[in-house]
Design a protein around this motif. Structure first.
Motif, mmCIF file in Angstrom:
data_model
loop_
_atom_site.group_PDB
_atom_site.id
_atom_site.type_symbol
_atom_site.label_atom_id
_atom_site.label_comp_id
_atom_site.label_asym_id
_atom_site.label_seq_id
_atom_site.Cartn_x
_atom_site.Cartn_y
_atom_site.Cartn_z
ATOM 1 N N PHE A 230 7.784 4.484 -3.980
ATOM 2 C CA PHE A 230 8.628 5.288 -3.082
ATOM 3 C C PHE A 230 8.150 5.148 -1.634
ATOM 4 O O PHE A 230 8.959 5.043 -0.707
ATOM 5 N N ALA A 231 6.831 5.150 -1.441
ATOM 6 C CA ALA A 231 6.284 5.047 -0.085
ATOM 7 C C ALA A 231 6.724 3.747 0.578
ATOM 8 O O ALA A 231 7.142 3.734 1.742
ATOM 9 N N GLN A 232 6.672 2.671 -0.187
ATOM 10 C CA GLN A 232 7.096 1.376 0.373
ATOM 11 C C GLN A 232 8.571 1.385 0.745
ATOM 12 O O GLN A 232 8.967 0.917 1.814
ATOM 13 N N ALA A 233 9.384 1.911 -0.153
ATOM 14 C CA ALA A 233 10.820 1.954 0.109
ATOM 15 C C ALA A 233 11.105 2.816 1.341
ATOM 16 O O ALA A 233 11.932 2.459 2.191
ATOM 17 N N ILE A 234 10.416 3.939 1.416
ATOM 18 C CA ILE A 234 10.632 4.857 2.553
ATOM 19 C C ILE A 234 10.200 4.199 3.857
ATOM 20 O O ILE A 234 10.939 4.206 4.847
#
Lengths: 376, 376
Positions: A230-234
């Motif tokens: 999720f952090a990467q996508a965000i």
């Protein structure tokens, strides 16, 4: 289940139903999220579990707090939080609650309507405000419906108006739904927010903050992507929307911080069959939808179960709570199976049940007291 | 709303959210039901509202009580009830609760499974027991699902077994679902019960009691048939099934006794629109599904609303509670309309809200306290 919880259940054998929550795991989850999203400030969603031992630990770690009510703000202050680290995140507030929060030093408020903006202008002059956008919740196990947020057009007008009425138009927020398993939901919402930033900037209002809400999932019966995913996508979406000029970021995790830190321990009250040849057994626990397991509504959150007979032969079950209410059924269609050896008096532990259980228990449904709580 | 409640709301203006309940109306409802069904003994379903002023009044009227838990039994005893007038009506009981009830003098127990029968044989020797049949709930606004009751074949075996294990096989029960608007549901269930009476009698077990459960409806947004309509249908079906040898009859009304005796008074927290041209306004009250209005789940129970602007022009609304939970919506699809003049701070009263509200409130959902209670 953490080793500390396993030991506590074994040694103390607490009366059921109860929540046992490992506060060290809360700290680990906080640190993991902070490491994955170093640019974001963490505002713990107090509603997930407002117990003092959790709030105190998080204050010590430097967490900020997302509060749903004046009462939750008071709990944070009691635990030692700085009012500057508290966001009054409910878009629906009594004006008396706004006054109390403002008087206590809170300066960050959510809103999504003209009526709320008027209240804030009157009772929280000069405060930082952020407007909540209505976004898609597809992919969430506990979607947030149309109850919160407004359209982009309405948000644009409201943020322009915020400046006119003496508030500080600080940023935008959204919520992709709780137990959100798909990072695409964040990407779509961030793109929407980025466009509105640009639009408002051209009209003389420069926003400085994006509030990404919460929703990061916990493992229940199904595997979920890790926080790094999720952090990467965000961060990818933020970079796409804002380039190098990434605004302040806020995240509001609740479930992610406390979910897998807790276990609800219950007892089997009865195992029965509706008819002799019915393959499905009904398993009645001493906790149900109204005793704290509110998120089993619609069989949304599917807790993993641990029994003393795990490993033995299993059969299909429906699982229900102890009350006389026909709606007090946890799982009837979710294809749960439990050991054939399961019987009245056995302990059944619900894993990763640290979020949204304690304060959600009815005060006396059918005469049953709310679940007990142990923070270790 | 009774004149006494209207006067109390006007004179006292109690803080919201709160329940105001007129105990005289409880008495009127009890007397109306007793007059309509003189052959039936009334066991008030304590779970509908276990407040002491209600129980005390009903004890004075000679009511018996249907309890869902040991805690509810204790409340009845505290209010002066004779343990001989208490039925432990939950078919799912911890054995420790059976022991406590039996020790306190309770001698009437419900069950619907072999596991429960074993517990009763061990811990309530010689007690009168009745077996709950699974029946159709079509026509009920709050159906009771498959959670309770067993098949006729299972009930037959269990009642034969009850005698063998030293219990008194007393009767049969069923429940047609709460807020049941169709008397046909009772007729079908009574016919089923009558056949099982005959069948068991031929096998040497003579039952003496039929427990008709509750379910009698209250007027919410729709008109419902009066109690005389149900009484006639029930007595017709009983006569058809049993001729002149009508067994003892028990009814377990909850909603019918307290529903229209109470009003929930709330305040509008916010009125908003998701977009400027949206015809639907969102009205947020200071009480929602988790603050006591549990029966609005699935928009099942549709309370009538009273506002200070009644009579003025109206428009469509969605109505939600005050919490940050997206599921905390009362009515979104039920086509409610409220006055266009409605605004933050206005009082909204929910009529006939005396049943299934107080003990159903979460103990601290989002930090909000449960509703206050006033018995007048």
């Amino acid at each position: 289940m953490t080793p500390k919880i396993a030991r506590f259940l074994e040694d103390v054998r607490p009366a059921t139903p109860c929540l046992v929550l490992d506060v060290d795991r809360v700290e680990e989850n906080y640190r993991a999220l902070a490491a994955a999203l170093p640019l974001a400030r963490i505002y713990y969603a107090v509603k997930a579990n407002p117990a003092a031992p959790i709030l105190t630990r998080l204050v010590g770690l430097g967490s900020a707090f997302d509060a749903a009510s004046w009462e939750e703000i008071a709990m944070c202050l009691e635990a030692g939080a700085d009012p500057a680290d508290i966001s009054f995140g409910n878009t629906v507030k009594k004006e008396s609650a706004i006054v109390r929060a403002y008087d206590a030093g809170v300066r960050l408020f959510a809103f999504d309507s003209e009526g709320e903006l008027e209240k804030l202008a009157r009772s929280a002059p000069g405060a930082k405000v952020y407007c909540r956008l209505l976004v898609e919740n597809a992919g969430a196990d506990w979607p947030l419906s149309r109850k919160f947020g407004c359209s982009v057009e309405t948000a644009r007008e409201l943020m322009l108006r915020a400046k006119e009425v003496g508030l500080d138009p600080y940023g935008l927020s959204f919520h992709v739904g709780s137990q959100q398993r798909d990072s695409v939901a964040y990407e779509a919402a961030i793109a929407k927010v980025g466009m509105l930033f640009t639009d408002l900037s051209e009209r003389g209002v420069t926003l400085r903050m994006v509030n990404l809400g919460g929703g990061f999932p916990v493992r229940y019966t199904s595997e979920v992507p890790g926080i790094d995913h999720f952090a990467q996508a965000i961060m990818g979406a933020m970079t796409k929307a804002f380039g190098n000029a990434i605004p302040e970021m806020i995240v509001e995790p609740g479930r992610f911080i406390v979910g897998d830190a807790g276990v609800v321990s219950s007892e089997v009250v009865l195992v029965s069959r509706k008819a002799k040849d019915d393959p499905v057994r009904w398993v009645y626990l001493d906790i149900g939808r109204f005793g704290g397991l509110a998120e089993t509504e619609g069989e949304s959150i599917k807790y993993r179960l641990r029994t003393p007979h795990d490993g033995g032969r299993t059969g299909p079950v429906a699982i229900a709570g102890p009350t006389c209410d026909g709606a007090d059924i946890l799982y009837e269609r979710a294809n749960y199976r439990l050991p054939l050896a399961l019987k009245s008096g056995d302990r059944v532990d619900l894993l990763s049940a640290g979020a949204y259980v304690t304060t959600y228990a009815a005060q006396g449904f059918n005469g049953f007291q709310p679940l007990a709580e142990h923070y270790i």
